[in-house]
Write an enzyme that holds these catalytic residues in place. Structure first.
Site, PDB file in Angstrom:
ATOM      1  N   ARG A 240      -4.617   7.205   3.453  1.00 30.54           N
ATOM      2  CA  ARG A 240      -5.245   6.008   2.891  1.00 30.54           C
ATOM      3  C   ARG A 240      -6.289   5.526   3.889  1.00 30.54           C
ATOM      4  O   ARG A 240      -6.050   5.545   5.105  1.00 30.54           O
ATOM      5  CB  ARG A 240      -4.218   4.889   2.652  1.00 30.54           C
ATOM      6  CG  ARG A 240      -3.357   5.049   1.414  1.00 30.54           C
ATOM      7  CD  ARG A 240      -4.167   4.891   0.116  1.00 30.54           C
ATOM      8  NE  ARG A 240      -3.333   4.997  -1.081  1.00 30.54           N
ATOM      9  CZ  ARG A 240      -3.105   6.123  -1.763  1.00 30.54           C
ATOM     10  NH1 ARG A 240      -3.628   7.263  -1.369  1.00 30.54           N
ATOM     11  NH2 ARG A 240      -2.356   6.100  -2.850  1.00 30.54           N
ATOM     12  N   GLU A 269     -13.192   1.850  -1.844  1.00 26.43           N
ATOM     13  CA  GLU A 269     -13.442   2.976  -2.760  1.00 26.43           C
ATOM     14  C   GLU A 269     -13.867   2.422  -4.112  1.00 26.43           C
ATOM     15  O   GLU A 269     -13.249   1.469  -4.587  1.00 26.43           O
ATOM     16  CB  GLU A 269     -12.180   3.825  -2.933  1.00 26.43           C
ATOM     17  CG  GLU A 269     -11.783   4.552  -1.651  1.00 26.43           C
ATOM     18  CD  GLU A 269     -10.527   5.422  -1.812  1.00 26.43           C
ATOM     19  OE1 GLU A 269     -10.010   5.556  -2.943  1.00 26.43           O
ATOM     20  OE2 GLU A 269     -10.069   5.965  -0.801  1.00 26.43           O
ATOM     21  N   HIS A 288     -11.863  10.840  -2.530  1.00 22.85           N
ATOM     22  CA  HIS A 288     -10.441  10.699  -2.851  1.00 22.85           C
ATOM     23  C   HIS A 288      -9.988  11.755  -3.880  1.00 22.85           C
ATOM     24  O   HIS A 288      -9.583  11.413  -4.993  1.00 22.85           O
ATOM     25  CB  HIS A 288     -10.129   9.274  -3.350  1.00 22.85           C
ATOM     26  CG  HIS A 288      -8.674   8.905  -3.160  1.00 22.85           C
ATOM     27  ND1 HIS A 288      -8.242   7.631  -2.922  1.00 22.85           N
ATOM     28  CD2 HIS A 288      -7.535   9.665  -3.178  1.00 22.85           C
ATOM     29  CE1 HIS A 288      -6.929   7.608  -2.800  1.00 22.85           C
ATOM     30  NE2 HIS A 288      -6.481   8.844  -2.953  1.00 22.85           N
TER      31      HIS A 288
HETATM   32  C1  GLV Z   1      -3.194   9.680  -4.176  1.00 27.61           C
HETATM   33  O1  GLV Z   1      -3.842   9.211  -3.273  1.00 27.61           O
HETATM   34  C2  GLV Z   1      -1.861   9.298  -4.496  1.00 27.61           C
HETATM   35  O2  GLV Z   1      -1.330   8.364  -3.888  1.00 27.61           O
HETATM   36  O3  GLV Z   1      -1.276   9.913  -5.398  1.00 27.61           O
END
Ligand code: GLV
Length: 337
Positions: A240, A269, A288
Site C-alpha cells: 500500500r 491513487e 496498482h
Molecule cells: C489489492 O491491492 C488488494 O488488496 O487486493
C-alpha cells in the site's frame, strides 16, 4: 423468505457477479471502471443487508450508520484498510476479504518490477521508441545490478511475502525478512533468515514491502529508514502506498540515498499525472496492478461473492477478517438463505 439485499459497488467479473445475482436482491453501481461517489454509497446502503465493495470504496462509520440493516461487508481485495474494522465489529457486521487467490499474481508482479527497475526495461523500451538507440552494442550501455547472489529483504512475511521468497530462490538470491510474527518453519523450509527492521534495511540490496497498511505500518518507511538503506539498494512496493512516506522517498531518490524504486501503489491513487515522482528517472511506476491477472481477478470476484453467500447461509465464509464478530452476532442469527 425475502432474499437479502446487497449493494454491489462495481460490475465484477463472472462467476462472481452471477453468484450474487442468483442468490440476492441486488443493486449494482453500473460501471466496471468507476466507483460510486460517496453520496451514492451513503444513499444506496440505506436498506441493504450487505455491501460487496472494492478497495476504492471507503466504508467507515458514516456508511455503517447510514445502513441500519448492514450485516456483511465483503471486499473484493485482500487489503481492508478502506474499511473501519473496529466500527464494523462493534456493530456485529462481518467483514470478509479475498486472500490467497491473488498471492501468485502479486508475487509475480513484484518480481517483474524488480527486474524492470534493475535491468532498466522500461527505460530501454522508451529509449528505442524515442529514436535514441543511436550507438552499437557497447560494454556498459544500459547495465544494472544482477539479482543472483544479492540479498532481498522482505518486510511482511504473509502469503505474498512468502510467495516472493519462494520464487526468488530460483534466482539464487539470499532472503532475509522482518515480520510481526517470526515463522521458524518457513525459515527452515526456504532457508531464509529473520532480522529486525534496522538490520533488514542495512543489509538488503532490494527491499520489498508486503505488509498490510495499519496504523502501525503507516509511513513505516520514512526518512530515517531510507537513510539506513544502501545507496545501491532498490525499494519495491506492491503493498500500500501509505506504508512509505512519499515525500521522503522522493528526496531519497533525488539525492541518491537509494538507487531506485519500483512502485505499484501510491498514497494518492490514481497518481496525478504531474506528480513529482513521475519526473524521476530511477523509478518504475505501475497503476496498482499487483493482482491484475485474469485468473486472480476472476477468483477474487468469485470469492467475494461466496463469502457473502456462505454467511447468509449461516456458514463460515472463506475468509473472515474480524473473527470477534462471531460472538457479537452468531452465524445462525444471520442465516437468511
Ligand atoms: C489489492 O491491492 C488488494 O488488496 O487486493
Amino acid at each position: 423468505m425475502a432474499k437479502p439485499k446487497v449493494y454491489v459497488t462495481r460490475i465484477i467479473p463472472d462467476p462472481g457477479l452471477s453468484i450474487v445475482k442468483e442468490n440476492f436482491d441486488v443493486e449494482i453501481h453500473d460501471s466496471m471502471d468507476y466507483p460510486p461517489s460517496r453520496e451514492e454509497i451513503l444513499e444506496k446502503v440505506k436498506d441493504k443487508d450487505a455491501i460487496l465493495c472494492l478497495l476504492t470504496d471507503k466504508i467507515d462509520e458514516k456508511v455503517m450508520d447510514a445502513a441500519p440493516n448492514l450485516k456483511v461487508i465483503s471486499t473484493m481485495s485482500v487489503g481492508y484498510d478502506h474499511i473501519d474494522i473496529e466500527a464494523a465489529t462493534k456493530r456485529g457486521i462481518y467483514v470478509t476479504n479475498t486472500p490467497g487467490v491473488l498471492t501468485d499474481a502479486v508475487a509475480e508482479l513484484t518480481i517483474g518490477l524488480l527486474l524492470a527497475v534493475t535491468r532498466r526495461i522500461v527505460e530501454a523500451d522508451q529509449l528505442i521508441r524515442k529514436g535514441e538507440w543511436n550507438k552499437p552494442w557497447s560494454p556498459l550501455f544500459m547495465t544494472g545490478p544482477e539479482l543472483k547472489g544479492k540479498t532481498l529483504g522482505i518486510i511482511g512475511l504473509g502469503g505474498i511475502g512468502t510467495a516472493v521468497a519462494r520464487k526468488v530462490k530460483g534466482f539464487g538470491m539470499k532472503v532475509i525478512y522482518y515480520s510481526r510474527h517470526r515463522k521458524e518453519d518457513l525459515e527452515k523450509e526456504l532457508g531464509i533468515k529473520y532480522v529486525d527492521l534496522e538490520a533488514l534495511l542495512k543489509e538488503s540490496d532490494f527491499v520489498s514491502l508486503h505488509t498490510a497498511l495499519t496504523k502501525d505500518t503507516y509511513h513505516m518507511i520514512g526518512e530515517k529508514e531510507l537513510k539506513m538503506m544502501k545507496n545501491t539498494a532498490y525499494l519495491i512496493n506492491t503493498a500500500r502506498g501509505a506504508v512509505v512516506d512519499t515525500e521522503a522517498l522522493i528526496k531519497a531518490l533525488k539525492e541518491g540515498w537509494i538507487a531506485g524504486a519500483a512502485l505499484d501503489v501510491f498514497e494518492q491513487e490514481p497518481l496525478p499525472p504531474k506528480h513529482p515522482i513521475t519526473k524521476l528517472e530511477n523509478v518504475v511506476l505501475a497503476p496498482h496492478i499487483g493482482s491484475a491477472t485474469i485468473e486472480a481477478r476472476t477468483k477474487m470476484a468469485e470469492m467475494s461473492a461466496k463469502n457473502l453467500l456462505y454467511i447468509f447461509q449461516g456458514k463460515m465464509p472463506l475468509s473472515l477478517v474480524n473473527k470477534e464478530v462471531l460472538n457479537i452476532r452468531p452465524l445462525e442469527k444471520i442465516k437468511m438463505l
